[in-house]
Design an enzyme around this catalytic site. Structure first.
Site, short mmCIF file in Angstrom:
data_model
loop_
_atom_site.label_atom_id
_atom_site.label_comp_id
_atom_site.label_asym_id
_atom_site.label_seq_id
_atom_site.Cartn_x
_atom_site.Cartn_y
_atom_site.Cartn_z
N LYS A 103 0.84 -1.21 0.00
CA LYS A 103 0.00 0.00 0.00
C LYS A 103 0.87 1.25 0.00
O LYS A 103 2.03 1.22 0.43
CB LYS A 103 -0.93 0.03 1.22
CG LYS A 103 -0.24 -0.09 2.59
CD LYS A 103 0.17 1.22 3.23
CE LYS A 103 0.68 1.05 4.66
NZ LYS A 103 1.40 2.23 5.18
N GLY A 114 7.02 1.31 5.42
CA GLY A 114 5.75 2.06 5.33
C GLY A 114 4.88 1.55 4.20
O GLY A 114 3.91 2.20 3.81
N ASP A 166 -3.30 -1.97 9.55
CA ASP A 166 -3.30 -1.85 8.08
C ASP A 166 -3.90 -3.07 7.38
O ASP A 166 -4.12 -3.04 6.17
CB ASP A 166 -1.87 -1.69 7.57
CG ASP A 166 -1.30 -0.32 7.84
OD1 ASP A 166 -2.10 0.63 8.02
OD2 ASP A 166 -0.07 -0.19 7.88
O1 C5P Z 1 -1.71 -2.01 14.45
P1 C5P Z 1 -0.27 -2.34 14.33
O2 C5P Z 1 0.12 -3.55 15.13
O3 C5P Z 1 0.20 -2.42 12.92
O4 C5P Z 1 0.51 -1.09 14.97
C1 C5P Z 1 1.88 -1.15 15.33
C2 C5P Z 1 2.16 -0.05 16.36
O5 C5P Z 1 2.03 1.25 15.74
C3 C5P Z 1 1.19 -0.01 17.52
O6 C5P Z 1 1.61 -0.83 18.57
C4 C5P Z 1 1.21 1.45 17.92
O7 C5P Z 1 2.35 1.72 18.70
C5 C5P Z 1 1.41 2.16 16.61
N1 C5P Z 1 0.14 2.63 15.99
C6 C5P Z 1 -0.54 3.72 16.54
N2 C5P Z 1 -1.68 4.17 15.94
C7 C5P Z 1 -2.15 3.60 14.82
C8 C5P Z 1 -1.48 2.50 14.24
C9 C5P Z 1 -0.33 2.04 14.85
O8 C5P Z 1 -0.11 4.27 17.57
N3 C5P Z 1 -3.26 4.10 14.23
#
Ligand code: C5P
Length: 289
Positions: A11, A100, A138
């Protein structure tokens, strides 16, 4: 035993606005997201009669139960209430990690899609999106694909007009960024940059590629660019080669440019490939996943 194959597409965040920290520790975001043709290949053997196994052609990727693709398969069968009698997952990676681009999340989304197809669609699209949400912020978008607005922590999706046809050059510089660390850094930043999301949506409604390219923007980019001159340097090469616009994607470190002509994107790629990983890509629409 049955073998199933699925492409796992990356993405781009055409815009990424970090709105603020939530009580649960995540951040509310608003992001215009686009699925692109840069992809990993995911292959699954279901019913091997052996222990679960994951292999990957690239070093540095976990090959045990901590890999998000493995977790996705576990979550799928746990919710289905079925024992698949052994699974082997093979990942052929092209999407760079910590870029990213949603690489690990894309593999997880691909596993959910492939297993749901293999098992005769035990889950509806809405149910599959709920499973995706448990795996990461994501994963729902990577499962849905196309051009979407992502809100909440990234899991609340709404439809947007299709992104006009174009060529992307995606460039991954030789450094990586930790997403949680960057979310922490943005909480400490004296000022946060906010892209013009509404203007981007209007540009998409008009189907005007030049305008879309003019409204690319990412709240994280000033933080990463302040530490790493490569971000601006890469964008400058792209724009000198005729990019209509450029920006960092997600929490970086990959940067992308939007071009209306393939030869210009290829020329920028040639100039940047000595010091970076470069990828040429196009849009993947919702029905193509
Ligand atoms: O959701 P995911 O496990 O991919 O997110 C990884 C880390 O990124 C989370 O533990 C958090 O620290 C941060 N994050 C966040 N806000 C979001 C997405 C991710 O703070 N909307």
């Amino acid at each position: 035993m049955t073998t199933i194959e699925q492409k796992a597409y990356a993405k781009l965040n055409l815009t990424l606005d970090v709105l603020g920290k939530r009580p649960d520790g995540y951040h509310d975001i608003q992001s215009v997201m686009q699925l692109i043709s840069l992809c990993d290949d995911v292959s699954l053997d279901v019913g091997t009669g052996e222990d679960w196994k994951l292999t990957c052609d690239q070093a540095g990727i976990p090959t045990d139960g901590t890999n998000l693709a493995w977790k996705a398969a576990g979550l799928f069968y746990q919710n289905m209430g079925k024992d698949p009698q052994g699974i082997t997952i093979r990942l052929t990676k092209r999407i760079p990690a910590q870029a990213g681009l949603g690489g690990g999340s894309a593999d997880a989304a691909a596993v959910l899609l492939a297993l749901n197809r293999h098992e005769g669609s035990p889950f509806s699209q809405v149910e599959l999106l709920k499973l995706a949400e448990k795996l990461g912020s994501d994963v729902p978008f990577l499962l849905a694909g196309g051009t979407k607005m992502a809100e909440g922590r990234g899991e609340v999706l709404s439809a947007l007009p299709t992104m006009p046809q174009c060529f992307y050059l995606v460039v991954k510089p030789d450094f990586s960024v930790s997403t949680p660390a960057l979310y922490q850094a943005i909480d400490q930043a004296p000022e946060v940059y906010h892209p013009q999301t509404n203007a981007m949506v209007q540009a998409l409604q008009k189907g005007d590629l030049l305008e879309v390219a003019g409204y690319l923007g990412n709240s994280f980019e000033p933080l990463v660019a302040a530490e790493h001159g490569e971000i601006l340097a890469i964008r400058t090469v792209m724009e000198d080669c005729g990019a209509l616009g450029s920006a960092m994607t997600g929490s970086g470190s990959a940067v992308f440019g939007i071009f209306d002509a393939f030869d210009m994107a290829a020329m920028a790629s040639m100039q940047l490939m000595e010091r970076n990983q470069t990828f040429l890509a196009r849009n993947i629409e919702e029905g193509e996943v």
